[in-house]
Design a protein around this motif. Structure first.
Motif, short mmCIF file in Angstrom:
data_model
loop_
_atom_site.label_atom_id
_atom_site.label_comp_id
_atom_site.label_asym_id
_atom_site.label_seq_id
_atom_site.Cartn_x
_atom_site.Cartn_y
_atom_site.Cartn_z
N LEU A 159 0.82 -1.21 0.00
CA LEU A 159 0.00 0.00 0.00
C LEU A 159 0.86 1.26 0.00
CD1 LEU A 159 -2.88 -0.93 2.49
CD2 LEU A 159 -3.10 -0.50 0.04
N GLN A 160 1.95 1.22 0.74
CA GLN A 160 2.84 2.38 0.78
C GLN A 160 3.40 2.71 -0.59
OE1 GLN A 160 5.73 1.35 3.76
NE2 GLN A 160 4.40 1.89 5.47
N ALA A 161 3.56 1.71 -1.42
CA ALA A 161 4.12 1.92 -2.76
C ALA A 161 3.05 2.29 -3.79
CB ALA A 161 4.84 0.65 -3.22
N SER A 162 1.79 2.38 -3.38
CA SER A 162 0.70 2.67 -4.32
C SER A 162 0.64 4.15 -4.64
CB SER A 162 -0.64 2.23 -3.72
OG SER A 162 -0.66 0.84 -3.49
N PRO A 163 0.41 4.52 -5.90
CA PRO A 163 0.22 5.94 -6.26
C PRO A 163 -1.10 6.45 -5.69
CG PRO A 163 -0.20 4.52 -8.15
CD PRO A 163 0.34 3.63 -7.07
N PRO A 164 -1.22 7.76 -5.49
CA PRO A 164 -2.43 8.31 -4.86
C PRO A 164 -3.72 7.95 -5.58
CG PRO A 164 -0.69 9.95 -4.92
CD PRO A 164 -0.18 8.78 -5.71
N ASP A 165 -3.69 7.87 -6.92
CA ASP A 165 -4.93 7.60 -7.65
C ASP A 165 -5.41 6.16 -7.48
OD1 ASP A 165 -2.61 6.88 -9.08
OD2 ASP A 165 -3.73 6.78 -10.96
N LEU A 166 -4.53 5.27 -7.00
CA LEU A 166 -4.92 3.88 -6.78
C LEU A 166 -4.97 3.51 -5.30
CD1 LEU A 166 -2.75 2.13 -9.54
CD2 LEU A 166 -5.16 2.79 -9.67
N TYR A 167 -4.59 4.46 -4.46
CA TYR A 167 -4.42 4.17 -3.03
C TYR A 167 -5.73 3.74 -2.38
CZ TYR A 167 -2.40 4.84 1.65
OH TYR A 167 -1.93 4.65 2.92
N ILE A 168 -6.81 4.49 -2.61
CA ILE A 168 -8.09 4.19 -1.97
C ILE A 168 -8.59 2.83 -2.41
CG2 ILE A 168 -10.51 4.87 -1.82
CD1 ILE A 168 -9.65 7.77 -1.96
N LYS A 211 -7.73 -6.93 15.32
CA LYS A 211 -6.76 -6.02 15.94
C LYS A 211 -5.44 -6.02 15.18
CE LYS A 211 -4.54 -4.96 20.37
NZ LYS A 211 -4.36 -5.39 21.79
N LEU A 212 -5.04 -7.18 14.65
CA LEU A 212 -3.81 -7.25 13.87
C LEU A 212 -3.88 -6.35 12.64
CD1 LEU A 212 -2.79 -11.03 13.91
CD2 LEU A 212 -1.79 -9.15 15.21
N PHE A 213 -5.01 -6.37 11.94
CA PHE A 213 -5.16 -5.51 10.76
C PHE A 213 -5.12 -4.04 11.17
CE2 PHE A 213 -7.26 -3.19 7.42
CZ PHE A 213 -6.81 -3.80 6.25
N THR A 214 -5.76 -3.73 12.29
CA THR A 214 -5.76 -2.35 12.76
C THR A 214 -4.35 -1.86 13.03
OG1 THR A 214 -7.92 -2.72 13.78
CG2 THR A 214 -6.68 -0.78 14.51
N GLU A 215 -3.55 -2.68 13.72
CA GLU A 215 -2.21 -2.27 14.13
C GLU A 215 -1.21 -2.25 12.98
OE1 GLU A 215 -1.24 -4.99 17.22
OE2 GLU A 215 -2.43 -3.95 18.76
N HIS A 216 -1.28 -3.22 12.11
CA HIS A 216 -0.24 -3.39 11.09
C HIS A 216 -0.59 -2.77 9.74
CE1 HIS A 216 2.25 -6.01 13.60
NE2 HIS A 216 1.13 -6.56 14.00
N VAL A 217 -1.86 -2.41 9.53
CA VAL A 217 -2.24 -1.80 8.25
C VAL A 217 -2.95 -0.47 8.48
CG1 VAL A 217 -3.50 -2.08 6.09
CG2 VAL A 217 -2.40 -4.07 7.15
N ALA A 218 -4.12 -0.51 9.12
CA ALA A 218 -4.96 0.68 9.19
C ALA A 218 -4.28 1.84 9.92
CB ALA A 218 -6.29 0.34 9.86
N GLU A 219 -3.67 1.58 11.07
CA GLU A 219 -3.03 2.65 11.82
C GLU A 219 -1.87 3.28 11.05
OE1 GLU A 219 -1.85 1.12 15.60
OE2 GLU A 219 -3.84 1.38 16.50
N LYS A 220 -1.20 2.51 10.23
CA LYS A 220 -0.06 3.02 9.47
C LYS A 220 -0.50 3.85 8.26
CE LYS A 220 3.07 -0.76 10.75
NZ LYS A 220 3.92 -1.87 10.24
N HIS A 221 -1.77 3.70 7.86
CA HIS A 221 -2.21 4.37 6.62
C HIS A 221 -3.35 5.35 6.83
CE1 HIS A 221 0.18 1.84 3.85
NE2 HIS A 221 0.03 0.91 4.78
#
Length: 303
Positions: A159-168, A211-221
């Motif tokens: 996700l971090q490597a995704s361009p803004p137009d594809l991020y969402i 909770k794992l998804f929250t901590e390792h993905v959602a909180e970072k993005h």
């Protein structure tokens, strides 16, 4: 598919006695998912899977006479009693049982909606049951958390490597794919959840995995995602309404307090987010409606 046949257990669940021992593992998958582990055995049959205080199954702990107690309880013969005495060592678990679970989890985490997954749910369910019965719950839970954590860290980097137009859109796919995988993973590990996580850890497997998804993905993005969502909201039809709804509802499920970052956005998809309407603000509400109508007309919609 043929049931597992290894050095410790021969065709577990393949015969009548296996069906009694497995209990719910011998029931159709649909019944188990709908009704839980109690759906398997016939009425009046006593399950060997009774929780001990330490979170393992009574009667399955080697060296404490458990096999004989089970044999007496469900009236099985001496050869079955001997069968129950077989022990799954930690080496067996690491070389035979966990690799099967690892492969199945991989496929469930990476499948797309509608994909056919060539795994035997019956075999995986039985595998988890035997490992719990042989007191490998703690190791299995640790391996499961580590496995899914590593997967989510890879998702976050992509996700971090995704361009803004594809991020969402990519965030929406990652969220939907993971939540869909949990619908299969959690039921497959229902015995571990019931006899270890709930009993010994006083938690719930589904809550832990969310909770794992929250901590390792959602909180970072979240701080990159929210401005893009607000921008998309101000530009009608930049993303589909279903995508916006899925993400907003998903974020609210993961962390309700994120509503404070954009109350107006969340209020469009989550009821009772904003305070009740008041008469003094009726003109402001009317102005917002007129603005929305102008935007719709500019995008080709008739009045």
């Amino acid at each position: 598919e043929a049931m597992m046949d290894d050095q410790n257990h021969n065709n577990w669940g393949a015969g009548d006695y296996g069906g009694h021992l497995l209990g719910p593992a011998a029931a159709p998958l649909g019944d188990r998912l709908l009704h839980g582990p109690a759906a398997g055995p016939a009425a009046g049959t006593e399950l060997p899977a009774v929780p001990e205080a330490n979170g393992v199954l009574r009667g399955c702990e080697p060296g404490k006479g458990g096999a004989g107690a089970i044999a007496a309880a469900i009236n099985i013969n001496a050869s079955t009693s001997k069968f129950l005495m077989n022990v799954i060592t930690i080496e067996d678990y690491k070389s035979t049982y966990w690799p099967k679970l690892d492969s199945a989890i991989d496929q469930l985490l990476t499948q797309s909606p509608g994909d056919y997954i060539p795994i035997s749910y019956e075999q995986i369910y039985s595998c988890v049951y035997k490992c719990v019965c042989q007191q490998h719950s703690e190791q299995m839970y640790s391996d499961l958390i580590k496995k899914i954590t590593n997967h989510l860290e890879r998702v976050s980097k992509e996700l971090q490597a995704s361009p803004p137009d594809l991020y969402i859109e990519r965030f929406n796919v990652a969220l939907g794919q993971y939540m869909g995988a949990l619908q299969s993973i959690v039921p497959l590990f229902i015995y571990m959840n019931k006899f270890y996580i709930e009993t010994k850890l006083n938690r719930d497997l589904k809550d832990d995995l969310i909770k794992l998804f929250t901590e390792h993905v959602a909180e970072k993005h979240i701080y990159n995602l929210m401005p893009l969502l607000l921008e998309a909201q101000s530009t009608p039809f930049q993303i589909t309404p279903s995508t916006m709804a899925n993400i907003v509802k998903g974020l609210y499920t993961l962390r309700p307090e994120w509503v404070q970052m954009a109350p107006a956005l969340f209020s469009k998809f989550i009821p009772n987010i904003l305070p009740p309407a008041v008469e003094s603000e009726l003109q402001e509400y009317a102005a917002q409606d007129q603005k929305l109508q102008r935007e719709l007309m500019q995008n080709g919609f008739d009045r």
